[in-house]
Design an enzyme around this catalytic site. Structure first.
Site, PDB file in Angstrom:
ATOM      1  CG  HIS A 145      -0.546   0.046   2.520  1.00 12.79           C
ATOM      2  ND1 HIS A 145      -0.261   1.228   3.167  1.00 12.79           N
ATOM      3  CD2 HIS A 145      -0.311  -0.937   3.423  1.00 12.79           C
ATOM      4  CE1 HIS A 145       0.124   0.961   4.412  1.00 12.79           C
ATOM      5  NE2 HIS A 145       0.118  -0.342   4.597  1.00 12.79           N
ATOM      6  CD  GLU A 149      -3.325  -1.280   5.328  1.00 13.90           C
ATOM      7  OE1 GLU A 149      -3.415  -2.347   5.937  1.00 13.90           O
ATOM      8  OE2 GLU A 149      -2.854  -0.255   5.867  1.00 13.90           O
TER       9      GLU A 149
HETATM   10 ZN   LIG Z   1       0.590  -1.371   6.332  1.00 12.39          ZN
END
Ligand SMILES: [Zn+2]
Length: 360
Positions: free
Chosen positions: A178, A224
């Site tokens: 991410h 995320e």
């Molecule tokens: Zn992470």
């Protein structure tokens, strides 16, 4: 926006506290919030002592029992305390090691319960409060937080690159990490390293002139930390493709010396194939196969039936830095990153070169 934030113990003596507001926390409305503290180790203790909580700060001084087990105090400590009338939650940082460093992270409010400020405090301060409480000393704390949420949603995007497969362009091997991070530190280990190797793996394949049979796709997820937002949008948009996704790989638990990969698939033939592929990494000692469902973003793809895999690495110190000002480029080692890239490039290419999709 975090804005300015500070806290201090005001009695029995004055001592500044290192704090970090937690995700989605409300602020203190321009006021300095002052109150006595109640120190608890567990939610059970909080429930048993609920009569003492009204108008006070609840300090969670839990025994750290691993991230997965202990993160619940950060995640829902504020709402649990607010149920009984607390004015704020001071949560021990979720880490096994500390040099007086606060570690932030997500928390969420339960509906129907007042939203109270939620901050992380250091392990050292949590233990200090624990000792004072055990001696029956009354402790008062002041807290000021400007934390605020924007009143409109913004746009953020997953970053996608791919090498189209030569024989089976509609079948996909996905590698990912991410791209977003917390505002403190540099987000180098969480998850700059994972994003880097997921981008780098494809560029290595390209540089070597290798032509994968099926499509190799690198996805650097957005959102995320705020709640797996990017992958949820992706899973929705690509729902029709997930039965042709051979494997979804993710690196979000450190990019230290690689040991191998984890695999979530329960099909024994698939497990054998993964194990066989890993043997090619014996020159860098990264042949370890662990069967589990390790993942964060890829949880949403695994839930849809896609076999998942995470980068296994010597990450014993990962949570020392996690979500803190200490997560900087200094904790990344370029040689270890190269090794992680090698594992990522070699395994993902091998999956993309198989005759068939991994059996499920
Ligand atoms: Zn992470």
């Amino acid at each position: 926006t975090r804005g300015k934030e500070w806290a201090q113990m005001v009695s029995p003596r004055v001592k500044p506290l290192n704090i970090l507001g937690l995700g989605y926390s409300v602020g203190t409305d321009g006021q300095v919030l002052t109150g006595e503290i109640v120190v608890v180790k567990t939610f059970e203790e909080l429930a048993n002592r609920s009569q003492e909580v009204k108008g006070k700060f609840v300090v969670y001084n839990f025994d750290f029992k691993g991230y997965g087990e202990s993160v619940k105090y950060r995640g829902s400590g504020a709402s649990e305390a607010a149920k009984y009338g607390a004015i704020g939650a001071l949560v021990r940082s979720v880490t096994p090691f500390s040099i007086n460093s606060p570690h932030t992270g997500m928390q969420s409010y339960k509906s129907g319960v007042p939203k109270i400020p939620a901050v992380s405090i250091t392990v050292e301060d949590a233990e200090l409060f624990g000792r004072l409480a055990a001696r029956g000393v009354k402790v008062n704390v002041s807290l000021y937080m400007e934390a605020s949420m924007a009143d409109r949603e913004g746009t953020s995007r997953n970053t996608v690159s791919e090498i189209t497969g030569t024989d089976k362009p509609n079948e996909v091997v996905l590698v990912s990490g991410h791209l977003d991070s917390w505002d403190v530190g540099q987000g180098a280990m969480d998850d700059g390293g994972g994003a880097f190797i997921s981008w780098r793996a494809l560029s290595v394949i390209k540089k070597l002139g290798l032509k994968p049979k099926r499509t190799m796709r690198s996805v650097l997820w957005t959102g995320e930390e705020m709640g797996l937002i990017g992958v949820q949008a992706y899973a929705k948009q690509h729902a029709g493709e997930l039965n042709r996704m051979s494997i979804a790989m993710e690196s979000d638990i450190g990019t230290f010396t690689p040991l191998g990969i984890t695999f979530s698939g329960t099909n024994s033939t698939a497990q054998c194939i993964v194990n066989e592929i890993l043997q090619s990494l014996n020159t860098i000692n990264a042949t370890k196969l662990t069967l589990n469902e390790e993942g964060s973003d890829i949880d949403y793809l695994m839930a849809a039936g896609v076999p998942g895999s995470s980068l296994d690495n010597a990450h014993e110190t990962y949570f020392y830095y996690h979500h803190s000002n200490g997560d900087t480029m200094t904790v990344e080692d370029s040689h270890q990153l190269d090794l992680c890239t090698a594992v990522w490039a070699a395994t993902s290419y091998a999956f993309a070169a198989l005759d068939d999709l991994l059996p499920r």
